[in-house]
Design a protein around this motif. Structure first.
Motif, PDB file in Angstrom:
ATOM      1  N   SER A  91       0.848  -1.194   0.000  1.00 22.89           N
ATOM      2  CA  SER A  91       0.000   0.000   0.000  1.00 22.89           C
ATOM      3  C   SER A  91       0.881   1.241   0.000  1.00 22.89           C
ATOM      4  O   SER A  91       2.098   1.148  -0.042  1.00 22.89           O
ATOM      5  N   GLY A  92       0.242   2.381   0.096  1.00 20.10           N
ATOM      6  CA  GLY A  92       0.978   3.637   0.158  1.00 20.10           C
ATOM      7  C   GLY A  92       1.913   3.717   1.357  1.00 20.10           C
ATOM      8  O   GLY A  92       2.902   4.432   1.333  1.00 20.10           O
ATOM      9  N   LEU A  93       1.609   2.958   2.394  1.00 22.27           N
ATOM     10  CA  LEU A  93       2.448   2.950   3.599  1.00 22.27           C
ATOM     11  C   LEU A  93       3.556   1.909   3.519  1.00 22.27           C
ATOM     12  O   LEU A  93       4.310   1.735   4.468  1.00 22.27           O
ATOM     13  N   GLY A  94       3.648   1.201   2.404  1.00 21.67           N
ATOM     14  CA  GLY A  94       4.681   0.174   2.258  1.00 21.67           C
ATOM     15  C   GLY A  94       4.076  -1.212   2.206  1.00 21.67           C
ATOM     16  O   GLY A  94       2.939  -1.402   1.787  1.00 21.67           O
ATOM     17  N   LYS A  95       4.853  -2.185   2.702  1.00 20.69           N
ATOM     18  CA  LYS A  95       4.495  -3.589   2.572  1.00 20.69           C
ATOM     19  C   LYS A  95       4.220  -4.155   3.964  1.00 20.69           C
ATOM     20  O   LYS A  95       4.983  -3.907   4.891  1.00 20.69           O
ATOM     21  N   SER A  96       3.131  -4.913   4.101  1.00 22.11           N
ATOM     22  CA  SER A  96       2.866  -5.585   5.371  1.00 22.11           C
ATOM     23  C   SER A  96       2.428  -7.007   5.080  1.00 22.11           C
ATOM     24  O   SER A  96       1.900  -7.301   4.008  1.00 22.11           O
ATOM     25  N   GLU A  97       2.661  -7.884   6.053  1.00 16.12           N
ATOM     26  CA  GLU A  97       2.235  -9.268   5.898  1.00 16.12           C
ATOM     27  C   GLU A  97       0.946  -9.453   6.676  1.00 16.12           C
ATOM     28  O   GLU A  97       0.814  -8.971   7.797  1.00 16.12           O
ATOM     29  N   GLN A  98      -0.018 -10.137   6.069  1.00 18.67           N
ATOM     30  CA  GLN A  98      -1.322 -10.352   6.680  1.00 18.67           C
ATOM     31  C   GLN A  98      -1.702 -11.820   6.540  1.00 18.67           C
ATOM     32  O   GLN A  98      -1.240 -12.503   5.634  1.00 18.67           O
ATOM     33  N   ILE A  99      -2.555 -12.269   7.441  1.00 22.25           N
ATOM     34  CA  ILE A  99      -3.153 -13.599   7.317  1.00 22.25           C
ATOM     35  C   ILE A  99      -4.609 -13.389   6.916  1.00 22.25           C
ATOM     36  O   ILE A  99      -5.390 -12.812   7.669  1.00 22.25           O
ATOM     37  N   PHE A 100      -4.948 -13.815   5.711  1.00 24.30           N
ATOM     38  CA  PHE A 100      -6.324 -13.696   5.221  1.00 24.30           C
ATOM     39  C   PHE A 100      -7.057 -14.991   5.520  1.00 24.30           C
ATOM     40  O   PHE A 100      -6.516 -16.073   5.303  1.00 24.30           O
ATOM     41  N   GLU A 101      -8.270 -14.861   6.009  1.00 28.78           N
ATOM     42  CA  GLU A 101      -9.132 -16.015   6.224  1.00 28.78           C
ATOM     43  C   GLU A 101     -10.376 -15.817   5.375  1.00 28.78           C
ATOM     44  O   GLU A 101     -10.856 -14.695   5.223  1.00 28.78           O
ATOM     45  N   LEU A 102     -10.867 -16.905   4.810  1.00 30.90           N
ATOM     46  CA  LEU A 102     -12.024 -16.851   3.928  1.00 30.90           C
ATOM     47  C   LEU A 102     -13.157 -16.039   4.558  1.00 30.90           C
ATOM     48  O   LEU A 102     -13.534 -16.276   5.706  1.00 30.90           O
ATOM     49  N   ASN A 103     -13.647 -15.054   3.810  1.00 34.76           N
ATOM     50  CA  ASN A 103     -14.798 -14.220   4.187  1.00 34.76           C
ATOM     51  C   ASN A 103     -14.584 -13.338   5.418  1.00 34.76           C
ATOM     52  O   ASN A 103     -15.542 -12.957   6.077  1.00 34.76           O
ATOM     53  N   LYS A 104     -13.310 -13.016   5.719  1.00 27.99           N
ATOM     54  CA  LYS A 104     -13.028 -12.087   6.816  1.00 27.99           C
ATOM     55  C   LYS A 104     -12.187 -10.942   6.255  1.00 27.99           C
ATOM     56  O   LYS A 104     -11.018 -11.134   5.925  1.00 27.99           O
ATOM     57  N   PRO A 105     -12.773  -9.744   6.118  1.00 25.86           N
ATOM     58  CA  PRO A 105     -12.057  -8.641   5.487  1.00 25.86           C
ATOM     59  C   PRO A 105     -10.886  -8.125   6.320  1.00 25.86           C
ATOM     60  O   PRO A 105     -10.919  -8.176   7.546  1.00 25.86           O
ATOM     61  N   ILE A 106      -9.871  -7.654   5.613  1.00 29.41           N
ATOM     62  CA  ILE A 106      -8.745  -6.938   6.219  1.00 29.41           C
ATOM     63  C   ILE A 106      -8.743  -5.554   5.602  1.00 29.41           C
ATOM     64  O   ILE A 106      -8.803  -5.410   4.376  1.00 29.41           O
ATOM     65  N   THR A 107      -8.677  -4.535   6.440  1.00 28.39           N
ATOM     66  CA  THR A 107      -8.803  -3.164   5.981  1.00 28.39           C
ATOM     67  C   THR A 107      -7.460  -2.453   6.030  1.00 28.39           C
ATOM     68  O   THR A 107      -6.739  -2.557   7.024  1.00 28.39           O
ATOM     69  N   THR A 108      -7.142  -1.757   4.941  1.00 29.83           N
ATOM     70  CA  THR A 108      -5.965  -0.881   4.910  1.00 29.83           C
ATOM     71  C   THR A 108      -6.471   0.551   5.051  1.00 29.83           C
ATOM     72  O   THR A 108      -7.668   0.778   5.217  1.00 29.83           O
ATOM     73  N   GLU A 109      -5.559   1.499   4.925  1.00 29.67           N
ATOM     74  CA  GLU A 109      -5.990   2.899   5.032  1.00 29.67           C
ATOM     75  C   GLU A 109      -6.873   3.310   3.856  1.00 29.67           C
ATOM     76  O   GLU A 109      -7.630   4.264   3.937  1.00 29.67           O
ATOM     77  N   VAL A 110      -6.830   2.563   2.762  1.00 33.39           N
ATOM     78  CA  VAL A 110      -7.568   2.938   1.558  1.00 33.39           C
ATOM     79  C   VAL A 110      -8.680   1.943   1.209  1.00 33.39           C
ATOM     80  O   VAL A 110      -9.762   2.338   0.795  1.00 33.39           O
ATOM     81  N   ASN A 111      -8.400   0.660   1.359  1.00 32.10           N
ATOM     82  CA  ASN A 111      -9.303  -0.377   0.863  1.00 32.10           C
ATOM     83  C   ASN A 111      -9.590  -1.451   1.908  1.00 32.10           C
ATOM     84  O   ASN A 111      -8.888  -1.569   2.902  1.00 32.10           O
ATOM     85  N   SER A 112     -10.594  -2.255   1.598  1.00 30.09           N
ATOM     86  CA  SER A 112     -10.877  -3.458   2.363  1.00 30.09           C
ATOM     87  C   SER A 112     -10.677  -4.638   1.420  1.00 30.09           C
ATOM     88  O   SER A 112     -11.224  -4.646   0.322  1.00 30.09           O
ATOM     89  N   PHE A 113      -9.856  -5.616   1.825  1.00 29.76           N
ATOM     90  CA  PHE A 113      -9.581  -6.814   1.035  1.00 29.76           C
ATOM     91  C   PHE A 113     -10.251  -7.995   1.720  1.00 29.76           C
ATOM     92  O   PHE A 113     -10.076  -8.195   2.921  1.00 29.76           O
ATOM     93  N   GLU A 114     -11.011  -8.780   0.948  1.00 28.77           N
ATOM     94  CA  GLU A 114     -11.666  -9.950   1.521  1.00 28.77           C
ATOM     95  C   GLU A 114     -11.465 -11.144   0.601  1.00 28.77           C
ATOM     96  O   GLU A 114     -11.753 -11.062  -0.593  1.00 28.77           O
ATOM     97  N   LEU A 115     -10.942 -12.222   1.151  1.00 27.72           N
ATOM     98  CA  LEU A 115     -10.778 -13.467   0.403  1.00 27.72           C
ATOM     99  C   LEU A 115     -12.163 -14.102   0.286  1.00 27.72           C
ATOM    100  O   LEU A 115     -12.742 -14.522   1.281  1.00 27.72           O
ATOM    101  N   VAL A 116     -12.732 -14.114  -0.922  1.00 30.83           N
ATOM    102  CA  VAL A 116     -14.126 -14.557  -1.091  1.00 30.83           C
ATOM    103  C   VAL A 116     -14.256 -15.918  -1.784  1.00 30.83           C
ATOM    104  O   VAL A 116     -15.298 -16.548  -1.707  1.00 30.83           O
ATOM    105  N   GLU A 117     -13.201 -16.351  -2.461  1.00 26.86           N
ATOM    106  CA  GLU A 117     -13.291 -17.642  -3.153  1.00 26.86           C
ATOM    107  C   GLU A 117     -11.905 -18.243  -3.279  1.00 26.86           C
ATOM    108  O   GLU A 117     -10.926 -17.541  -3.506  1.00 26.86           O
TER     109      GLU A 117
END
Length: 104
Positions: free
Chosen positions: A51-77
């Motif tokens: 993102s604009g703030l650089g690189k971060s590592e996240q653990i995504f779980e199906l159907n649980k959104p992770i929010t950045t300062e700009v967007n929300s990312f959700e693993l849906v399939e």
């Protein structure tokens, strides 16, 4: 504003100025499509978010959104479907993320 992006292990997908790069499947406990399960299971994926703030590592779980300062990312399939007794090689996984642009 919302869009979906499709990506694979070590391949990034970008939306609204940010990028998600799946690195590793930590868990795939989805109920096999050819079985009856009490629990539907989940998938957990370790990924980098750029993102604009650089690189971060996240653990995504199906159907649980992770929010950045700009967007929300959700693993849906996650494809392919799980099958009883079959192991899916990491290179065969495809991940679909729904990206929602947050209102400024």
């Amino acid at each position: 504003e919302k869009t979906a992006v499709e990506t694979k292990i070590d391949q990034g997908a970008s939306a609204f100025g940010e990028k998600v790069v799946p690195l590793e499947v930590l868990e795939d406990s989805r109920c096999p499509s050819d079985a009856q399960c009490v629990w539907s299971g989940t998938v957990r994926v370790r990924a980098e978010l750029h993102s604009g703030l650089g690189k971060s590592e996240q653990i995504f779980e199906l159907n649980k959104p992770i929010t950045t300062e700009v967007n929300s990312f959700e693993l849906v399939e996650v494809r392919p479907e799980s099958r009883a007794g079959a192991t899916i090689p990491p290179s065969r996984y495809t991940f679909v993320f729904e990206v929602t642009r947050r209102d400024p």
